[in-house]
Design an enzyme around this catalytic site. Structure first.
Site, PDB file in Angstrom:
ATOM      1  N   GLU A  44      16.028   7.540  35.404  1.00 54.56           N
ATOM      2  CA  GLU A  44      16.836   7.930  33.710  1.00 54.56           C
ATOM      3  C   GLU A  44      19.134   7.665  33.811  1.00 54.56           C
ATOM      4  OE1 GLU A  44      16.982  12.726  33.425  1.00 54.56           O
ATOM      5  OE2 GLU A  44      17.993  12.449  31.581  1.00 54.56           O
ATOM      6  N   ASP A 118      26.828   9.325  26.496  1.00 56.75           N
ATOM      7  CA  ASP A 118      28.028   9.387  25.992  1.00 56.75           C
ATOM      8  C   ASP A 118      28.201   8.433  24.249  1.00 56.75           C
ATOM      9  OD1 ASP A 118      27.963  11.436  27.130  1.00 56.75           O
ATOM     10  OD2 ASP A 118      29.116   9.854  28.714  1.00 56.75           O
ATOM     11  N   LYS A 122      34.249   4.928  19.470  1.00 58.45           N
ATOM     12  CA  LYS A 122      36.155   4.750  19.253  1.00 58.45           C
ATOM     13  C   LYS A 122      35.658   2.525  19.610  1.00 58.45           C
ATOM     14  CE  LYS A 122      39.586   7.271  19.872  1.00 58.45           C
ATOM     15  NZ  LYS A 122      40.334   8.152  20.806  1.00 58.45           N
ATOM     16  N   ASP A 154      21.442  12.446  19.437  1.00 59.42           N
ATOM     17  CA  ASP A 154      21.252  13.088  18.575  1.00 59.42           C
ATOM     18  C   ASP A 154      22.701  12.313  17.242  1.00 59.42           C
ATOM     19  OD1 ASP A 154      23.070  13.420  20.526  1.00 59.42           O
ATOM     20  OD2 ASP A 154      23.630  14.876  18.375  1.00 59.42           O
TER      21      ASP A 154
HETATM   22  N1  SAM Z   1      20.603  13.284  29.328  1.00 59.40           N
HETATM   23  C1  SAM Z   1      21.633  14.718  29.519  1.00 59.40           C
HETATM   24  C2  SAM Z   1      21.050  15.291  28.381  1.00 59.40           C
HETATM   25  O1  SAM Z   1      20.330  14.890  27.729  1.00 59.40           O
HETATM   26  O2  SAM Z   1      21.131  17.062  28.317  1.00 59.40           O
HETATM   27  C3  SAM Z   1      23.365  15.101  29.421  1.00 59.40           C
HETATM   28  C4  SAM Z   1      24.206  14.208  28.533  1.00 59.40           C
HETATM   29  S1  SAM Z   1      25.591  14.112  28.514  1.00 59.40           S
HETATM   30  C5  SAM Z   1      25.683  13.605  26.803  1.00 59.40           C
HETATM   31  C6  SAM Z   1      25.652  12.553  29.300  1.00 59.40           C
HETATM   32  C7  SAM Z   1      25.984  12.524  30.729  1.00 59.40           C
HETATM   33  O3  SAM Z   1      25.973  11.193  31.140  1.00 59.40           O
HETATM   34  C8  SAM Z   1      26.781  12.870  31.618  1.00 59.40           C
HETATM   35  O4  SAM Z   1      26.671  14.183  32.571  1.00 59.40           O
HETATM   36  C9  SAM Z   1      27.946  11.922  32.054  1.00 59.40           C
HETATM   37  O5  SAM Z   1      28.523  12.291  32.819  1.00 59.40           O
HETATM   38  C10 SAM Z   1      26.909  11.219  32.592  1.00 59.40           C
HETATM   39  N2  SAM Z   1      27.306   9.563  31.963  1.00 59.40           N
HETATM   40  C11 SAM Z   1      28.347   8.903  31.021  1.00 59.40           C
HETATM   41  N3  SAM Z   1      28.309   7.281  31.769  1.00 59.40           N
HETATM   42  C12 SAM Z   1      27.288   7.686  32.802  1.00 59.40           C
HETATM   43  C13 SAM Z   1      27.539   5.954  33.209  1.00 59.40           C
HETATM   44  N4  SAM Z   1      28.143   5.161  33.434  1.00 59.40           N
HETATM   45  N5  SAM Z   1      27.103   6.326  34.643  1.00 59.40           N
HETATM   46  C14 SAM Z   1      26.325   7.215  35.014  1.00 59.40           C
HETATM   47  N6  SAM Z   1      26.436   8.399  34.241  1.00 59.40           N
HETATM   48  C15 SAM Z   1      27.497   8.281  33.652  1.00 59.40           C
END
Ligand code: SAM
Length: 214
Positions: A44, A118, A122, A154
């Site tokens: 994941e 995320d 942009k 979402d």
């Molecule tokens: N998957 C979880 C959920 O659905 O509740 C967290 C969603 S949160 C919006 C996105 C997560 O991805 C954050 O904790 C962020 O730190 C991590 N993340 C973003 N870019 C990443 C990357 N390049 N490598 C590892 N983790 C990343």
């Protein structure tokens, strides 16, 4: 994901190096050895606070789950959940998913999950989106033949972008759901974000896709 400064995080990670693997590159092509079995490896990316990976590991005890999360302050919460669960089929890695190919060997992984990645809306940040072409190349490299990429979000804009990105990469779409919860999939484990957004009445999108290979 909201990040708080956690001054105890470094000590916690050192004490729990058996759960949050400090030098993941050392285990490239050896992850099953680390787990002590030959079960498939599911990864994941962007594990957040760990609800999904712990729920999945309970539901599928014969699968080895590895969560990759960039943020130290977030991964410690996931690690606490893993600890409390007592599941021994989970390991975590604090890394940027950009380094996926330094961590896993070609064909070492059976499934990759992207949960509520995320959106980086942009245009100039497109390369950071976890469904952009350079990330798909990394996933294709580590995934076994027929291994699935399973993506939930979402965010309608990110979902549409991702479907186009998968299609441009000539991936095969096995499932596209515009309202996952309507499917009542008993195997669906909700993430923290999924709970939050579906409670607000927002539909959850899911796509399952595979790489076609040669
Ligand atoms: N998957 C979880 C959920 O659905 O509740 C967290 C969603 S949160 C919006 C996105 C997560 O991805 C954050 O904790 C962020 O730190 C991590 N993340 C973003 N870019 C990443 C990357 N390049 N490598 C590892 N983790 C990343």
């Amino acid at each position: 994901m909201r990040q708080r400064n956690k001054p105890w995080a470094d000590d916690f990670l050192q004490e729990n190096a058996h759960l949050v693997i400090p030098n993941p590159g050392d285990y490239k092509n050896k992850w099953q050895e680390l787990f002590g079995n030959e079960n498939p490896i599911h990864v994941e990316i962007g594990t957040g606070k760990g609800q999904f990976i712990v729920g999945m590991a309970k539901q599928f005890p014969d699968i080895n789950f590895i969560g990759i999360e960039l943020a130290k302050s977030v991964i410690v919460t996931a690690a606490q959940k893993v600890q409390e669960s007592g599941q021994n089929n989970i390991r975590l890695i604090q890394e940027n998913a950009e380094n996926l190919n330094e961590i896993f060997m070609t064909d070492e992984v059976s499934t990759v999950y992207l949960n509520f990645s995320d959106p980086w809306p942009k245009n100039r940040h497109e390369k950071r989106r976890l469904t952009s072409r350079s990330f798909l190349e990394r996933y294709e490299n580590v995934l076994q033949q027929d291994g699935e990429l399973i993506f939930k979000t979402d965010n309608r804009g990110l979902f549409e972008y991702s479907l186009v990105s998968f299609s441009e990469y000539e991936m095969l779409l096995r499932e596209v759901s515009l309202d996952l919860h309507e499917l009542h999939d008993p195997e669906n484990i909700m993430t923290e974000y999924e709970e939050k957004f579906s409670a607000k009445g927002q539909p959850i999108y899911r796509c399952k896709a595979v790489f076609r290979g040669e």
